[in-house]
Scaffold this active site. Structure first.
Site, PDB file in Angstrom:
ATOM      1  CG  ASP A 156     -28.919  11.618 -45.865  1.00  0.00           C
ATOM      2  OD1 ASP A 156     -28.514  11.112 -46.982  1.00  0.00           O
ATOM      3  OD2 ASP A 156     -29.554  12.674 -45.824  1.00  0.00           O
ATOM      4  CD  GLU A 189     -24.944  11.728 -49.414  1.00  0.00           C
ATOM      5  OE1 GLU A 189     -25.369  11.879 -50.494  1.00  0.00           O
ATOM      6  OE2 GLU A 189     -25.785  11.949 -48.393  1.00  0.00           O
TER       7      GLU A 189
END
EC number: 3.2.1.141
Length: 581
Positions: free
Chosen positions: A244, A281
């Site tokens: 993330d 990401e």
């Protein structure tokens, strides 16, 4: 059993296990580490007290039966008998499916989700990408406010349920990828600062002080997150991790944390004989993220490509607010640029950021499968005020066009759960914070944020209302009804075509040719002998595809192959995939 904990600033550390307290001793071989022994089997509750303070859960806890603020529990990783003989499944050629355990089924558990994996195998999915599973407050939430990076959220079923899920997925030929969060921890139950310098004021992130990756004490902090990542891959036989918001990992050291992590994962892959991969990401549009370490990159194996999403979204919807503004000026040109170059922001000026952004990919050397392409994700749906999917505003024909561009583009495609049948349920932002003050702060913050963009506060769903989560659960009766059944059949046909046509998994970005007419609202591209055309306009379009004979491989509406004039007559809001001789 031996217990250990890193607490470099403590003068005394005691172990509480099954109601008995024992003093721990400093480990002479490892600075800051304490060790102790106690009789303990699987499920035994334990915790640590620093300098006679309150008993806290283990920072490396594998299980939190009573939530992130309760005692930890011992997990015997050898208890599970693995059924599936699994050699792994690599990323090239994959089709991913992003899944949130708490809303994939009304039950919201790993076992219930495992019972629905047959649907994904029949769809042609290769890997399930699970949203975060780490322990977080309450029962329901997105999972990005977890505080135990080694533990499986107990309401989902805990560690054993994850192993059953992975086993079932592997039996069906599905790989499993887990979304992990290394850039911050949630506010409730975060006791790490009491144990050591896990965070630093040297850098700041949107969530406050940064995770300490480069300040004093950072060696152990890096090892903490690295060991956690390897534990997921090793103990649960996962096939990959999604990292993330890696752009929020502040690290000024010569060897970046991500490079260290990629090297460790590659070493584990060699050790286990299974292909393992990391997907970032990243908002940086920096090719070094997915460039191999031997070429002076960070060595991650792929990254999400929001540029493709934004270009596709603006072309489909006409939206131009926020970060869509840069793409909305000429969405068809933006879509063409991402299809051929990967990034839209490749060093040019970004009006949204007020500066130049990104760097070009080397199309001749960067395989396209290292970029993930998608029309919807949890972020792009759930961070809208009402959590509305594309299906809430687009016709089935336009949804079919979105699917066609996603599943025939050069990137590794990823779907968001329910997208494949044009789910009518929204996917909204929901929480279950047990701290009343935090719950109210989240509620007010969410409404204030969207009120600034013109929404009435009373129209923004209350994240703490159980009904918000319930509305977000998939309705599994929909795939049997129209128009959902037709959309689902189209997704199945496209995925089967992608697996069958080698040109659709060719990683060569430089070989892709795109043509478009923004006024007529059509776009077509070539991948080897395959031709793909979409008409986003309401009127039929005549699309020049060349004089070579062609045959239709798949079409949303009945359509004939181009005649001698090379013109494809494509109905409005429709799409087709052809093969030329």
């Amino acid at each position: 059993m031996q217990f250990e904990v890193w607490a470099p600033q403590a003068e005394r550390v005691t172990l509480q296990c099954e109601g008995l307290t024992r003093a721990m001793e400093r480990d002479p071989g490892r600075s800051g580490w304490w060790t102790g022994e106690a009789e303990a089997g699987d499920g035994a509750r334990y915790g640590f007290a620093l300098d006679d303070g309150p008993v806290r859960p283990d920072p490396r806890s594998r299980r939190q039966p009573d939530g992130p603020e309760g005692l930890s529990a011992v997990v015997d990783q050898g208890r599970h008998t693995w059924r599936a003989q699994w050699a792994g499944r690599p990323l090239p050629g994959a089709v991913l499916y992003e899944l949130h355990v708490g809303t994939y089924t009304p039950e919201g558990t790993l076992d219930a989700a495992a019972g629905r994996l047959g649907h994904l195998a029949e769809l042609g999915i290769s890997h399930v990408e699970l949203m975060p599973l780490c322990s977080f407050p309450g029962r329901h939430g997105w999972g990005y406010d977890g505080v135990s990076p080694w533990a499986v959220h107990e309401p989902y079923g805990g560690p054993e349920a994850l192993k059953r899920f992975v086993d079932r997925a592997h039996e069906l030929g599905l790989g499993v990828v887990l979304d992990v969060v290394h850039n911050h921890l949630g506010p409730s139950g975060n006791f790490l600062p009491e144990f050591g310098p896990y965070f630093t004021e040297t850098h700041h992130t949107p969530w406050g002080a940064a995770v300490n990756l480069d300040a004093p004490g950072s060696d152990e902090v890096r090892a903490y997150f690295l060991d956690s990542a390897l534990a997921w891959l090793r103990d649960y036989r996962l096939d990959g991790l999604r990292l993330d918001a890696v752009h929020a990992l502040a690290d000024t050291r010569a060897c970046h944390f991500l490079e260290e992590l990629s090297a460790a994962v590659d070493a584990l892959a060699a050790e286990t004989g299974r292909p393992l991969f990391l997907i970032a990401e990243s908002d940086l549009n920096d090719p070094r993220m997915i460039t191999p370490r031997r070429e002076n990159g960070l060595g991650l194996h792929a990254q999400w490509n929001d540029d493709f999403h934004h270009a596709l979204h603006t072309a489909l919807t006409g939206e131009s607010q926020g970060y869509y503004a840069d793409f909305a000026r000429d969405p068809f040109a933006a879509l063409a640029k991402t299809l051929t170059g990967g990034f839209f922001h490749d060093g040019a000026y970004s009006g949204f950021r007020g500066r130049s952004h990104g760097r070009p990919l080397d199309r001749a050397r960067m395989p396209a499968h290292r970029l993930l392409g998608y029309a919807q994700t949890h972020d792009q749906v759930g961070n809208r005020a009402l959590g509305d999917r594309l299906s809430a505003s687009l016709s089935p024909g336009l949804l079919a066009c979105a699917a066609t561009l996603t599943l025939t583009a050069p990137f590794t495609p990823m779907l968001f759960m329910g997208e494949e049948w044009a789910a009518g349920t929204p996917w909204q932002y929901f929480t279950d914070h047990t701290d009343p003050e935090l719950a109210e702060a989240v509620r007010r913050g969410r409404r204030r944020e969207f009120a600034a963009h013109g929404w009435a506060e009373e129209d923004v769903p209350d994240p703490q209302d159980p009904a918000t989560r319930e509305r977000s659960c998939l309705d599994w009766s929909e795939p049997r009804r129209e128009p959902h059944a037709r959309v689902l059949a189209w997704y199945r046909e496209l995925i089967a075509l992608r697996h069958a046509q080698a040109d659709l998994t060719d990683p060569d970005l430089a070989d892709i040719k795109v043509a478009h007419d923004a006024q007529a609202r059509w776009l077509a591209f070539r991948r080897g002998d395959v031709r793909v055309a979409v008409n986003l306009g309401e009127e039929p379009a005549a699309i020049p595809l060349g004089s070579r004979p062609a045959r239709v491989l798949a079409a949303w509406d009945p359509v004939d192959a181009p005649g001698p004039d090379g013109l494809l007559q494509l109905p409005g809001q429709s799409c087709v995939v052809l093969e030329q001789d």
